[in-house]
Enzyme design. Structure first.
Site, short mmCIF file in Angstrom:
data_model
loop_
_atom_site.label_atom_id
_atom_site.label_comp_id
_atom_site.label_asym_id
_atom_site.label_seq_id
_atom_site.Cartn_x
_atom_site.Cartn_y
_atom_site.Cartn_z
N HIS A 1 -11.49 -5.01 8.99
CA HIS A 1 -12.00 -4.77 7.64
C HIS A 1 -13.34 -4.05 7.69
O HIS A 1 -14.15 -4.18 6.79
CB HIS A 1 -12.20 -6.09 6.88
CG HIS A 1 -10.92 -6.74 6.44
ND1 HIS A 1 -10.02 -7.25 7.32
CD2 HIS A 1 -10.40 -6.96 5.21
CE1 HIS A 1 -9.00 -7.77 6.65
NE2 HIS A 1 -9.20 -7.61 5.37
N GLU B 1 0.80 -1.23 0.00
CA GLU B 1 0.00 0.00 0.00
C GLU B 1 0.83 1.28 0.00
O GLU B 1 0.43 2.28 -0.59
CB GLU B 1 -0.96 0.02 1.19
CG GLU B 1 -2.21 -0.83 1.00
CD GLU B 1 -2.00 -2.32 1.26
OE1 GLU B 1 -0.90 -2.69 1.71
OE2 GLU B 1 -2.92 -3.10 1.00
#
Lengths: 395, 321
Positions: free
Chosen positions: B126, B58
């Site tokens: 998440h 990322e």
């Protein structure tokens, strides 16, 4: 929320004011079997013996082909001029900071003058450079405006970033000096993205990112090396290995001090070069730049040098071994290269002295000028947060 | 058209109109076409030069997107889940959001980061609504659509915008939200809220998935004789204060509702501003409703977490009672 004992003391006799309790249903307990793993022995691998920085440099020099060890006299003069300018501005900034006449967090580049100039020598204005907080050498070598840089360091409106960026974030987009980041290693992925843009444009411009040895410990470095190699981007990773990650020597923070060797893990070309030898460095940079221009992908270049000052402009440097520093100072790049030019007859002494005095005058002028420039006015307060400053007003 | 298809349409048109628009992210290229299929077909149509599937990295994804933006492109970076923005926070917060300012305007970053709030069934890593972090970071716009049509129009505006934008999708809504989405180029300006239901008793100020919670509550409230006005902010930075304050000055009561943690959530800022501006007009203090101060629990029931329509209805009754 529970009642505060201190509040009870201060407001005796008043009921505790705590918020209502929100659905506290307690916890469910799950019973499960515990499986014990067999203890196992990790595999121990032997790595190559670690070298001192001086051994690294010696190795590099011995491998340098003397026939390649030459630049044209014009290029040598360009190198010298660039190094001298970097040294003069760096010295002046440190003087001002230590005298208390410049209140700025600055990171000296003493020791890097030659390697920065060597990078600059090989780049065109359209090529791009991403630097770190130790950015002065890169900024000047890339051809940034001296006046704009000095004014920026003094926080003036005429500075490269209108006084909003400061010494740690020098930039001059007009000459491809894209940005300097204050976060160790974080400019590296940005350089990779500039490489993506260059590749998509189908241009032969290249991107250089400089960073210290300390940055090779951070995750972004490894992510970027992989991505640049995977996509064969025109990016040159110049690791200025000055042997110190802030106040910790490389051997104490790196399991393997063979930084150039790390490139192999990413199937990337790499080289190690003596950063105190501007010519050797310039030639290695040239090879990497040419490869990148030809679309042959990235190169990792470990420029072995030694930090000749403390980490920052005012930090302690007493922890550095005296003998190591003394030996490094013997190779102080600017005087060493100046001697070499004279010995090799690259230019008459008078011409070199003329360069020195020209630069001294330029630097004096830039510092005097900066002090007369205005600070950014209140009208600049909310500009440049977004394209439209109205979005920020009242927040 | 589903929200997934609407997002795909926005990306497709943006790439067709401007060859500087590129996509960078994990799994975004065909045949995968993105984990939620939002980028399906784009790498086949525009090539893997412009639609770049990346390693799971990322920091490099966002960093490279910033670099490409500085190099003249309009990248759309995908960070699969909002929780993973934490991995790339240095690039988002210290670079994307600050480069324009730190360079005195020389380095704008026309970058869009698409990310997605997952579901509690994925557990606590998440399912976080972290928009307050980014609202608290000067220099980045924050956009959270609640319908397929708006998702398309707002994403198109983000891509065309000269500032970095964080575009926050919602896993459930990507498939559940369907609408008549305009084909072709279609933009909704950033910074304009939408009144999703007009009402006269209580303004419910909300955004993202919670808009649907508010609309459900408004139905129930109507049956109970309470008229809720539902305001969908759509963008959190810039925030449409005009619509918020106008609505509350008419209803004189407000609930701020979101799926982000209530404590120090976006609602705290909105409620504070309403109090500052409309204190004397209010009939009751502004009520805040947000997620419980816990990580997202996995158990489907037993550990209440997100505010429900019943919570909104109870709040409305409390304010009007």
């Amino acid at each position: 929320m529970v009642a505060s004992a201190r509040a009870r003391e201060r407001y005796p006799g008043r009921p505790a004011r705590t918020s209502r309790q929100r659905g506290a249903d307690g916890h469910r307990t799950i019973d499960c079997d515990t499986t014990t793993l067999e203890s196992y022995e990790p595999t121990v691998r032997a790595y190559a013996p670690q070298h001192s920085w001086e051994q690294m440099v010696t190795n590099t020099l011995s491998e340098t082909d003397p026939t390649r060890n030459a630049l044209s006299p014009a290029d040598m003069l360009r190198l010298y001029r660039s190094m001298r300018l970097i040294a003069a501005v760096d010295q002046r900034i440190n003087q001002e900071v230590r005298a208390g006449t410049l209140n700025a967090a600055t990171y000296p580049v003493r020791g890097l003058e030659g390697s920065c100039a060597a990078v600059g020598l090989n780049l065109r204005p359209v090529d791009q450079l991403v630097s770190t907080y130790r950015n002065l050498g890169d900024a000047l070598a890339k051809g940034s405006s001296l006046d704009a840089l000095v004014a920026e360091i003094y926080g003036r409106l005429t500075g490269a970033s209108k006084g909003k960026g400061g010494a740690m974030h020098l930039q001059d987009q007009s000459v491809g000096f894209v940005t300097s980041t204050g976060i160790v290693g974080s400019g590296i992925p940005i350089a990779v993205g500039l490489g993506v843009a260059a590749q998509l444009d189908g241009s032969d411009r290249v991107v250089v990112t400089t960073f210290g040895d300390g940055a090779t410990s951070i995750g972004a470095f490894h992510e970027s090396m992989n991505l640049a190699s995977l996509w064969r981007l025109p990016v040159i990773f110049v690791c200025q290995n000055n042997q110190w990650g802030e106040h910790t020597p490389i051997a104490e923070y790196a399991a393997s001090t063979d930084l150039a060797g790390r490139a192999a893990a990413y199937a990337m070309a790499s080289a190690r070069v003596d950063g105190f030898d501007p010519i050797a460095t310039a030639l290695e940079v040239r090879v990497a730049v040419e490869r990148a221009r030809r679309g042959e992908g990235p190169t990792f270049l470990e420029v072995v040098t030694y930090r000749l000052t403390g980490h920052s402009g005012v930090s302690d440097y007493s922890y550095v071994p005296k003998d190591a520093l003394a030996r490094a100072l013997e190779r102080d790049p600017v005087p060493t290269f100046r001697r070499r030019m004279v010995e090799q007859g690259v230019a008459p002494v008078a011409e070199i002295e003329e360069i020195d005095s020209q630069i001294a005058a330029e630097v004096d002028a830039a510092f005097s000028k900066a002090l007369e420039e205005p600070f950014p006015p209140p009208s600049e307060r909310f500009t440049d947060v977004f394209a439209d400053e109205r979005l920020v007003q009242g927040l | 058209m589903t929200m997934a298809a609407a997002l795909n349409s926005a990306l497709d048109h943006a790439m067709e109109l401007d060859d500087k628009v590129i996509i960078i992210g994990e799994d975004v290229a065909d045949p995968a076409g993105g984990v939620l299929k939002v980028t399906k077909g784009l790498s086949t149509k525009y090539g893997t030069g412009r639609v770049r599937a990346t390693p799971i990295a990322e920091q490099a994804i966002v960093g490279a997107a910033i670099g490409a933006a500085l190099g003249g492109y309009r990248p759309v970076a995908e960070v699969m889940y909002m929780d993973f923005t934490a991995v790339a926070l240095d690039q988002i917060v210290n670079h994307a959001a600050k480069l324009r300012y730190m360079s005195g305007g020389a380095s704008p970053v026309p970058l869009t980061i698409r990310t997605c709030i997952g579901m509690q069934r994925f557990g606590a890593q998440h399912a976080q609504s972290l928009e307050a972090w980014f609202m608290h970071t000067p220099g980045i716009k924050v956009v959270m659509p609640s319908t397929a049509t708006e998702a398309k129009g707002l994403l198109a505006s983000c891509i065309a915008d000269d500032d970095p934008c964080l575009f926050v999708e919602n896993f459930a809504m990507v498939f559940s939200q369907k609408g008549d989405v305009p084909v072709g180029e279609f933009r909704i300006p950033l910074g304009e809220a939408a009144v999703k239901r007009a009402g006269s008793d209580v303004s419910v100020i909300t955004y993202g998935a919670a808009v649907h919670t508010a609309l459900e509550a408004a139905e129930q409230a109507a049956a109970a004789g309470i008229s809720l006005e539902v305001i969908d902010l759509r963008t959190l930075m810039p925030l449409d204060w005009d619509t918020v304050l106008q609505s509350v000055s008419l209803t004189r009561r407000a609930i701020v509702l979101h799926d982000a943690t209530m404590f120090c959530g976006p609602g705290a800022e909105i409620a504070a501003r309403i109090h500052e501006e409309l204190f004397e007009e209010l009939l009751a203090p502004v009520k805040r409703l947000g997620a419980a101060y816990t990580p997202a629990p996995y158990a489907p029931s037993g550990l209440p977490f997100l505010p429900t329509a019943a919570d909104v209805l109870a709040g409305a009754k409390q304010l009007t009672g």
